[in-house]
Design a protein around this motif. Structure first.
Motif, PDB file in Angstrom:
ATOM      1  N   UNK A   1       0.841  -1.197   0.000  1.00 61.74           N
ATOM      2  CA  UNK A   1       0.000   0.000   0.000  1.00 61.74           C
ATOM      3  C   UNK A   1       0.880   1.251   0.000  1.00 61.74           C
ATOM      4  N   UNK A   2       0.330   2.328  -0.575  1.00 68.90           N
ATOM      5  CA  UNK A   2       1.093   3.587  -0.624  1.00 68.90           C
ATOM      6  C   UNK A   2       1.491   4.012   0.790  1.00 68.90           C
ATOM      7  N   UNK A   3       2.773   4.411   0.985  1.00 65.24           N
ATOM      8  CA  UNK A   3       3.222   4.711   2.358  1.00 65.24           C
ATOM      9  C   UNK A   3       2.770   6.078   2.898  1.00 65.24           C
ATOM     10  N   UNK A   4       2.407   6.999   2.047  1.00 62.17           N
ATOM     11  CA  UNK A   4       2.017   8.350   2.503  1.00 62.17           C
ATOM     12  C   UNK A   4       2.907   8.783   3.670  1.00 62.17           C
ATOM     13  N   UNK A   5       4.171   9.117   3.400  1.00 59.07           N
ATOM     14  CA  UNK A   5       5.127   9.337   4.494  1.00 59.07           C
ATOM     15  C   UNK A   5       4.877  10.573   5.369  1.00 59.07           C
ATOM     16  N   UNK A   6       4.264  11.617   4.813  1.00 62.90           N
ATOM     17  CA  UNK A   6       4.083  12.825   5.639  1.00 62.90           C
ATOM     18  C   UNK A   6       2.960  12.606   6.648  1.00 62.90           C
TER      19      UNK A   6
ATOM     20  N   UNK B   1       8.657   1.769   8.152  1.00 65.35           N
ATOM     21  CA  UNK B   1       7.894   2.771   8.915  1.00 65.35           C
ATOM     22  C   UNK B   1       6.392   2.512   8.801  1.00 65.35           C
ATOM     23  N   UNK B   2       5.951   2.224   7.573  1.00 62.79           N
ATOM     24  CA  UNK B   2       4.522   1.922   7.367  1.00 62.79           C
ATOM     25  C   UNK B   2       4.139   0.652   8.127  1.00 62.79           C
ATOM     26  N   UNK B   3       5.038  -0.323   8.128  1.00 63.95           N
ATOM     27  CA  UNK B   3       4.769  -1.587   8.816  1.00 63.95           C
ATOM     28  C   UNK B   3       4.589  -1.349  10.315  1.00 63.95           C
ATOM     29  N   UNK B   4       5.518  -0.587  10.895  1.00 66.74           N
ATOM     30  CA  UNK B   4       5.453  -0.329  12.342  1.00 66.74           C
ATOM     31  C   UNK B   4       4.170   0.437  12.691  1.00 66.74           C
ATOM     32  N   UNK B   5       3.882   1.454  11.882  1.00 66.93           N
ATOM     33  CA  UNK B   5       2.658   2.246  12.079  1.00 66.93           C
ATOM     34  C   UNK B   5       1.431   1.312  12.034  1.00 66.93           C
ATOM     35  N   UNK B   6       1.401   0.441  11.039  1.00 62.41           N
ATOM     36  CA  UNK B   6       0.238  -0.424  10.833  1.00 62.41           C
ATOM     37  C   UNK B   6       0.083  -1.418  11.981  1.00 62.41           C
ATOM     38  N   UNK B   7       1.217  -1.957  12.465  1.00 64.41           N
ATOM     39  CA  UNK B   7       1.163  -2.891  13.593  1.00 64.41           C
ATOM     40  C   UNK B   7       0.505  -2.214  14.797  1.00 64.41           C
ATOM     41  N   UNK B   8       0.865  -0.958  15.031  1.00 64.78           N
ATOM     42  CA  UNK B   8       0.286  -0.219  16.160  1.00 64.78           C
ATOM     43  C   UNK B   8      -1.213  -0.004  15.930  1.00 64.78           C
TER      44      UNK B   8
ATOM     45  N   UNK C   1      -1.133  10.663   6.740  1.00 63.97           N
ATOM     46  CA  UNK C   1      -1.268   9.303   7.301  1.00 63.97           C
ATOM     47  C   UNK C   1      -2.705   8.789   7.234  1.00 63.97           C
ATOM     48  N   UNK C   2      -3.670   9.726   7.277  1.00 69.44           N
ATOM     49  CA  UNK C   2      -5.083   9.288   7.269  1.00 69.44           C
ATOM     50  C   UNK C   2      -5.466   8.609   5.946  1.00 69.44           C
ATOM     51  N   UNK C   3      -4.622   8.806   4.904  1.00 68.81           N
ATOM     52  CA  UNK C   3      -4.912   8.144   3.614  1.00 68.81           C
ATOM     53  C   UNK C   3      -4.365   6.715   3.564  1.00 68.81           C
ATOM     54  N   UNK C   4      -3.526   6.395   4.529  1.00 65.62           N
ATOM     55  CA  UNK C   4      -2.963   5.035   4.545  1.00 65.62           C
ATOM     56  C   UNK C   4      -4.073   4.005   4.689  1.00 65.62           C
ATOM     57  N   UNK C   5      -3.920   2.886   3.995  1.00 64.78           N
ATOM     58  CA  UNK C   5      -4.970   1.858   4.051  1.00 64.78           C
ATOM     59  C   UNK C   5      -4.993   1.137   5.401  1.00 64.78           C
ATOM     60  N   UNK C   6      -4.028   1.444   6.262  1.00 66.36           N
ATOM     61  CA  UNK C   6      -4.059   0.914   7.627  1.00 66.36           C
ATOM     62  C   UNK C   6      -4.363   2.015   8.640  1.00 66.36           C
ATOM     63  N   UNK C   7      -4.911   3.140   8.191  1.00 67.37           N
ATOM     64  CA  UNK C   7      -5.359   4.184   9.115  1.00 67.37           C
ATOM     65  C   UNK C   7      -6.619   3.690   9.836  1.00 67.37           C
ATOM     66  N   UNK C   8      -6.874   4.252  11.010  1.00 61.51           N
ATOM     67  CA  UNK C   8      -7.957   3.715  11.860  1.00 61.51           C
ATOM     68  C   UNK C   8      -9.330   3.764  11.175  1.00 61.51           C
TER      69      UNK C   8
END
Ligand SMILES: C[S@@+](CC[C@H](N)C(=O)[O-])C[C@H]1O[C@@H](n2cnc3c(N)ncnc32)[C@H](O)[C@@H]1O
Length: 209
Positions: free
Chosen positions: A112-117, A152-159, A121-128
């Motif tokens: 999935x797109x990482x959307x680093x800024x 970074x995306x992986x760690x964010x998504x795990x959380x 982050x709300x556009x990430x497919x693992x956003x809440x």
């Protein structure tokens, strides 16, 4: 990707496995297939096409919002389309609310797109907000399977998955070093050729007990 002239023609009169939106999926007759798989952000379709071929008893639905990329996936699939394949050209944000509760057994998020800024982050497919929809449309024992090259995306998504009270089933920080028969997506092939580790996690909606 530059728009090719055939893209408009194909999408104006798409083949029957391409749905205009996700609303018919809410009435899926689940009894026809052993399970329903939904890949969000299918890109040019390699994973969706090959997984559907490997698992003819499962229904495989691909969603892709970029029309040019989606057109490539549709064109590829047309060459050997199978009855267990459906594709939707849509933004998951629009499409997911159209599914009925518990309609899907496995959600796949591949590269999935990482959307680093931070502000994106709300556009990430693992956003809440996405995870809330996933929990609603997943069956009780449903799974979310995510693969990425992006630490970074992986760690964010795990959380995010953990905070949503999902149950961690599996995690790998070098998935391709292990023996497995999972299909390699287009982006995955690119990162593997660069020798980058592939991160993968599987989260379950509810525990077996
Ligand atoms: C980096 S590509 C990965 C493509 C493919 N899954 C792979 O592994 O090769 C991410 C894809 O997800 C799509 N995408 C991102 N957000 C989406 C959304 N909200 N709804 C549908 N598709 C989305 C993008 O358009 C892009 O084609």
């Amino acid at each position: 990707m530059r728009k090719k002239p055939w893209v408009d023609a194909l999408l104006e009169h798409p083949p029957s496995f391409v749905l205009k939106d996700c609303s018919p999926l809410a009435q899926l007759t689940r009894s026809t297939y052993s399970s329903v798989h939904l890949e969000i952000g299918s890109g040019k379709g390699d994973y969706w096409i090959q997984m559907a071929a490997k698992h003819p008893n499962e229904l495989w639905i691909g969603i892709e919002k970029d029309v040019k990329v989606a057109a490539v996936a549709i064109k590829k699939a047309q060459e050997a389309i199978l009855p267990n394949q459906l594709f939707v050209v849509s933004d998951a944000q629009v499409c997911l609310p159209q599914f009925a509760n518990g309609d899907v057994d496995v959600i796949h998020l591949n590269f999935s797109d990482p959307w680093p800024k931070k502000r994106t982050h709300k556009r990430r497919l693992s956003a809440s907000t996405f995870i809330d929809q996933y929990k609603r449309i997943l069956s009780d024992q449903g799974l979310i399977i995510m693969k990425t090259d992006n630490k970074e995306l992986f760690e964010y998504s795990m959380v995010q998955f953990s905070q949503a009270s999902l149950i961690l089933e599996e995690m790998s920080v070098d998935f391709r070093r292990e023996e497995n028969d999972d299909v390699i997506s287009e982006y995955e092939a690119r990162f593997m050729s660069l020798n980058q580790p592939i991160y993968r996690c599987i989260w379950r909606k509810k525990s077996h007990g």
